[in-house]
Design an enzyme around this catalytic site. Structure first.
Site, short mmCIF file in Angstrom:
data_model
loop_
_atom_site.label_atom_id
_atom_site.label_comp_id
_atom_site.label_asym_id
_atom_site.label_seq_id
_atom_site.Cartn_x
_atom_site.Cartn_y
_atom_site.Cartn_z
N LYS A 28 -2.14 -1.61 -4.15
CA LYS A 28 -3.74 -0.19 -3.60
C LYS A 28 -1.85 1.23 -3.22
O LYS A 28 -1.38 1.17 -2.83
CB LYS A 28 -3.73 -0.38 -2.53
N ARG B 131 -10.31 10.58 2.11
CA ARG B 131 -10.48 11.01 3.61
C ARG B 131 -11.47 11.45 4.03
O ARG B 131 -11.64 12.60 5.03
CB ARG B 131 -9.62 12.00 3.49
N LYS C 263 0.61 -1.19 0.30
CA LYS C 263 0.28 0.01 -0.21
C LYS C 263 1.03 1.07 0.20
O LYS C 263 1.55 1.51 1.07
CB LYS C 263 -0.80 -0.57 1.23
N GLU D 7 7.16 -7.09 0.97
CA GLU D 7 6.59 -6.73 1.82
C GLU D 7 4.97 -7.85 1.64
O GLU D 7 4.71 -8.57 2.71
CB GLU D 7 5.67 -6.00 2.20
N ARG E 167 1.40 9.59 5.76
CA ARG E 167 1.76 8.28 6.25
C ARG E 167 2.71 8.29 5.50
O ARG E 167 2.77 6.60 5.47
CB ARG E 167 0.04 7.52 5.97
N SER F 169 -10.01 5.84 -4.63
CA SER F 169 -11.24 6.79 -4.40
C SER F 169 -10.53 8.12 -5.88
O SER F 169 -11.60 8.49 -6.08
CB SER F 169 -11.24 7.99 -2.93
C1 PBG Z 1 -7.10 3.30 5.55
C2 PBG Z 1 -7.06 2.66 4.44
C3 PBG Z 1 -7.57 4.12 3.14
C4 PBG Z 1 -7.91 3.60 2.34
C5 PBG Z 1 -8.80 2.34 2.79
N1 PBG Z 1 -8.51 2.19 3.64
C6 PBG Z 1 -6.85 5.16 3.48
C7 PBG Z 1 -5.58 5.60 3.90
O1 PBG Z 1 -4.26 4.91 3.86
O2 PBG Z 1 -4.83 6.83 3.91
C8 PBG Z 1 -7.94 4.89 0.96
C9 PBG Z 1 -9.60 4.14 0.00
C10 PBG Z 1 -9.89 4.66 -1.41
O3 PBG Z 1 -9.19 5.78 -1.47
O4 PBG Z 1 -10.71 4.79 -1.72
N2 PBG Z 1 -8.03 2.92 6.49
#
Ligand code: PBG
Length: 314
Positions: free
Chosen positions: A239, A197, A187, A224, A208, A265
């Site tokens: 992701k 967010r 990720k 990973e 992060r 998203s």
């Molecule tokens: C963290 C999480 C995130 C997403 C899914 N799980 C956000 C992040 O890591 O900041 C993002 C999913 C998306 O953008 O559609 N719990």
């Protein structure tokens, strides 16, 4: 070999089926009606009731599974609302499990960020840095709570080292030997999470980058994945999807377990915004995005278009 639709169908290499799509869904504590998410037109923060209806609709359309995110009314430093059996995510899991039983695959985000008042995926130490090992203990409790609430698969997405192993042990010790782990293995610290967010009212200030991966790095993604598989991951995830199709291909070639990709998203928002302006043909673009992710090697795709695309593909 391209001159007729029948010829193209005969030689097409990649399938895209509803069962390969997973719908991520948001449920908000205390909501009395669904709340639109401005940066994700068509996606809402559900009430418990509208969640149930949308889940039934998605399963009816043939999607392969549902991934649930909770938005609590109150947050604290340790994200206790994510572990509490009466927390919104666990309550909603119970709702969906009783509604849908084993007719779909219920998954839950196993991460503290929606529940912490600082928005980080873990708890903080005295210096304000995310404390990896203290966070692991909470993930273990959270995963057990989600299994008890009815999740078939838990989805640790916080990128803490050792999270899969700790969760596997905790699930087994609590008797949830049949609950699986869909590990967010690779990720990246991505700007494309922006609309998410908003979707979860994230409290995060800063970024992060101390726990999510650097977008320029490929090798560590494979490392990973290897670690997560050793620790007991039943499936792994890459992701975001679109800017990381090369990583996805390498993961698919190397992984001994099924591979998921999250069409996130920001990827959704870009297409929706362009389509709303008449700059892209919406349906064609969406199907091309999804087939590209499949071609790159994803066995399953988390996408906010899951229900709609499933209906087109039916
Ligand atoms: C963290 C999480 C995130 C997403 C899914 N799980 C956000 C992040 O890591 O900041 C993002 C999913 C998306 O953008 O559609 N719990």
């Amino acid at each position: 070999m391209r001159s007729t639709a029948a010829l193209r169908r005969l030689v097409s290499e990649t399938t895209l089926r509803p069962r390969q799509l997973i719908l991520p869904m948001f449920v908000a504590e205390g909501a009395d009606q669904p709340r639109p998410i401005a940066s994700m037109p068509g996606v809402v923060q559900h009430t418990r009731d509208s969640l149930r209806k949308a889940a039934v609709e998605a399963v009816g359309a043939g999607v392969g599974g549902l991934m649930l995110f909770g938005i609590p009314a109150h947050r604290d430093a340790t994200g206790s609302g994510g572990i509490d059996e009466n927390g919104i995510l666990n309550v909603a899991l119970r709702d969906l499990r009783s509604e849908l039983g084993d007719s779909t695959v219920l998954m839950a985000d196993t991460c503290l960020d929606e529940f912490t008042d600082h928005g980080h995926c873990g708890v903080l130490d005295d210096s304000g840095a995310v404390d990896n090992d203290a966070t692991l203990e909470l993930y273990a409790e959270m995963a057990v709570a989600q299994a008890e609430a009815g999740a078939h698969l838990v989805g640790p997405s916080g990128m803490m080292d050792g999270q899969v192993g700790v969760i596997r042990r905790a699930l087994d010790e609590a008797g949830h030997t049949g609950t699986g782990i869909l590990a967010y293995s690779a990720k990246y610290a991505s700007a494309f999470y922006g609309p998410f967010r908003e979707a979860v009212d994230s409290q995060l200030k800063g970024d992060r980058k101390t726990y999510q991966q650097d977008p320029g790095n490929a090798r560590e993604a494979l490392r990973e994945i290897e670690l997560d598989v050793e620790e007991g991951a039943d499936a792994i995830m890459i992701k975001p999807a679109l800017s990381y199709l090369d990583i996805l291909r390498q993961a698919a070639d190397a992984s001994p377990v099924p591979v998921a990709a999250y069409n996130i998203s920001g990827e959704y928002a870009m297409v929706e915004a362009a389509a709303a302006n008449g700059w892209l043909e919406r349906e064609r673009t969406i199907l091309e995005v999804l087939i590209s992710i499949r071609r790159a090697g994803a066995d399953m795709i988390l996408t906010y278009w899951a229900t709609e695309a499933a209906a087109w593909l039916d």
